[in-house]
Write an enzyme that holds these catalytic residues in place. Structure first.
Site, PDB file in Angstrom:
ATOM      1  N   LYS A   1       0.805  -1.224   0.000  1.00 11.78           N
ATOM      2  CA  LYS A   1       0.000   0.000   0.000  1.00 11.78           C
ATOM      3  C   LYS A   1       0.838   1.275   0.000  1.00 11.78           C
ATOM      4  CE  LYS A   1      -3.190  -1.978  -0.792  1.00 11.78           C
ATOM      5  NZ  LYS A   1      -4.236  -1.750  -1.771  1.00 11.78           N
TER       6      LYS A   1
ATOM      7  N   SER B   1      -2.942 -12.410   4.545  1.00 10.10           N
ATOM      8  CA  SER B   1      -3.416 -12.283   3.155  1.00 10.10           C
ATOM      9  C   SER B   1      -2.410 -12.923   2.199  1.00 10.10           C
ATOM     10  CB  SER B   1      -3.697 -10.825   2.784  1.00 10.10           C
ATOM     11  OG  SER B   1      -2.511 -10.094   2.636  1.00 10.10           O
TER      12      SER B   1
HETATM   13  N1  PMP Z   1      -3.315  -7.675   1.905  1.00 11.19           N
HETATM   14  C1  PMP Z   1      -3.155  -6.725   2.836  1.00 11.19           C
HETATM   15  C2  PMP Z   1      -2.410  -7.067   4.081  1.00 11.19           C
HETATM   16  C3  PMP Z   1      -3.711  -5.454   2.639  1.00 11.19           C
HETATM   17  O1  PMP Z   1      -3.577  -4.504   3.595  1.00 11.19           O
HETATM   18  C4  PMP Z   1      -4.431  -5.188   1.450  1.00 11.19           C
HETATM   19  C5  PMP Z   1      -5.074  -3.850   1.265  1.00 11.19           C
HETATM   20  N2  PMP Z   1      -6.301  -3.743   1.964  1.00 11.19           N
HETATM   21  C6  PMP Z   1      -4.580  -6.217   0.511  1.00 11.19           C
HETATM   22  C7  PMP Z   1      -3.998  -7.443   0.765  1.00 11.19           C
HETATM   23  C8  PMP Z   1      -5.432  -6.068  -0.724  1.00 11.19           C
HETATM   24  O2  PMP Z   1      -5.016  -5.086  -1.608  1.00 11.19           O
HETATM   25  P1  PMP Z   1      -6.074  -4.306  -2.486  1.00 11.19           P
HETATM   26  O3  PMP Z   1      -6.757  -3.297  -1.582  1.00 11.19           O
HETATM   27  O4  PMP Z   1      -5.248  -3.615  -3.518  1.00 11.19           O
HETATM   28  O5  PMP Z   1      -7.055  -5.255  -3.051  1.00 11.19           O
END
Ligand code: PMP
Length: 298
Positions: free
Chosen positions: A39, A256
């Protein structure tokens, strides 16, 4: 160089333990950004584009709704442009992220966990209207996918021209949308990963513990034709992969990333030959208070 110049150009590593001779899996290690997640790319792009358009000035104020990593990216880049950063974050997400945003100068407001990200979004929008702050609006702005089209997608094409599959989780959907749009032109198939309780595969929205991914409303910038397949990954599998990645590869990732690895492994099972790239958005360190390595009673 300044702090912003440290964003991007993250390493792409071969996951030895999870690859075979014919099917190789590579991970893009986004925890190597200065704020510790993918991010940072978004924080940089959101602020610099808003300044370029004249929507935000040095010395101005911005507001965003975020579970944390976007807030960290914004707070980090805001330091370089003397911008005041106001963040609305739902209760229940990692406290480390809140602490990091705060120490970088952001003002944090917590919203009820039960109201989800939608509750935080409403609160941020209202703050922008009443206080005259610039709402970066990651969940709706085209600046979100654009942040990755110009950086992450290009880095992958350059590092691994042989790539056949791209795998990434979706929270706002920005990472997946931006990269998949670019890669489809190069003949790469894109697989999106979501936790149980996310709506991309047509399921009902619901609670999940995998942090950072999970979609409550279809992202306006996500074109369904860019999705080759949606993989739904339950929390326990995501967290199991977190522990196994530490043991098998010496990689310390967030949940994630564990979910995204499961998506990559499912693709690997379906194909006989090819190169798969998976995004690991952040690291384990910001989830220690949530006992990330013990999830599921291990
Ligand atoms: N994994 C983590 C740890 C995140 O903070 C985010 C962002 N919310 C994502 C995955 C997903 O990214 P995106 O918002 O671009 O879909």
């Amino acid at each position: 160089m300044n702090t912003i110049d440290l964003i991007g150009q993250t390493p792409l590593v071969h996951l030895r333990h999870y690859s075979t001779e014919n099917v190789r899996i590579f991970a893009k290690l986004e925890m190597h950004n200065p704020g510790g997640s993918v991010k940072d790319r978004l924080g940089k792009h959101l602020i610099e584009q808003a300044i370029a358009r004249g929507d935000l000035q040095r010395g101005g104020q911005l507001v965003e709704a975020t579970a944390g990593n976007t807030g960290i990216g914004l707070a980090l880049v805001a330091t370089q442009y003397d911008i005041r950063c106001v963040i609305f974050a739902p209760e229940g997400f990692s406290e480390e992220k809140i602490e990091i945003m705060r120490v970088m100068g952001a003002t944090i407001y917590r919203t009820p966990r039960a109201d989800g990200m939608l509750g935080a979004r409403q609160a941020a929008k209202q703050f922008a209207e009443t206080e005259g702050a610039y709402y970066t609006n990651q969940f709706e702005t085209q600046d979100n996918p654009a942040a990755y089209k110009e950086t992450l997608a290009q880095e992958l094409i350059q590092a691994l021209p042989s790539m056949n599959y791209f795998v990434a989780g979706a929270g706002s959907g920005g990472t997946f949308s931006g990269v998949s749009e670019v890669l489809q032109v190069h003949g790469v198939k894109s697989v999106v990963v979501e936790p149980t309780g996310s709506i991309l595969s047509g399921g009902e929205k619901g609670k999940h513990d995998t942090e950072g991914i999970g979609v409550e409303v279809w992202p306006p910038f996500l074109e369904p034709s860019w999705i080759d397949c949606v993989e739904v990954v339950p929390d326990d599998i995501a967290f199991r992969h977190v522990r196994e990645l530490a043991r098998n590869e010496g990689l310390l990732v967030g949940s994630s990333s564990g979910a995204a690895l499961e998506g990559a492994l499912r693709v690997a099972k379906r194909i006989e030959q090819g190169d798969i790239v998976v995004v690991f958005p952040d690291g384990s360190d910001r989830y220690m208070s949530k006992q990330i390595f013990q999830y599921g009673g291990v």
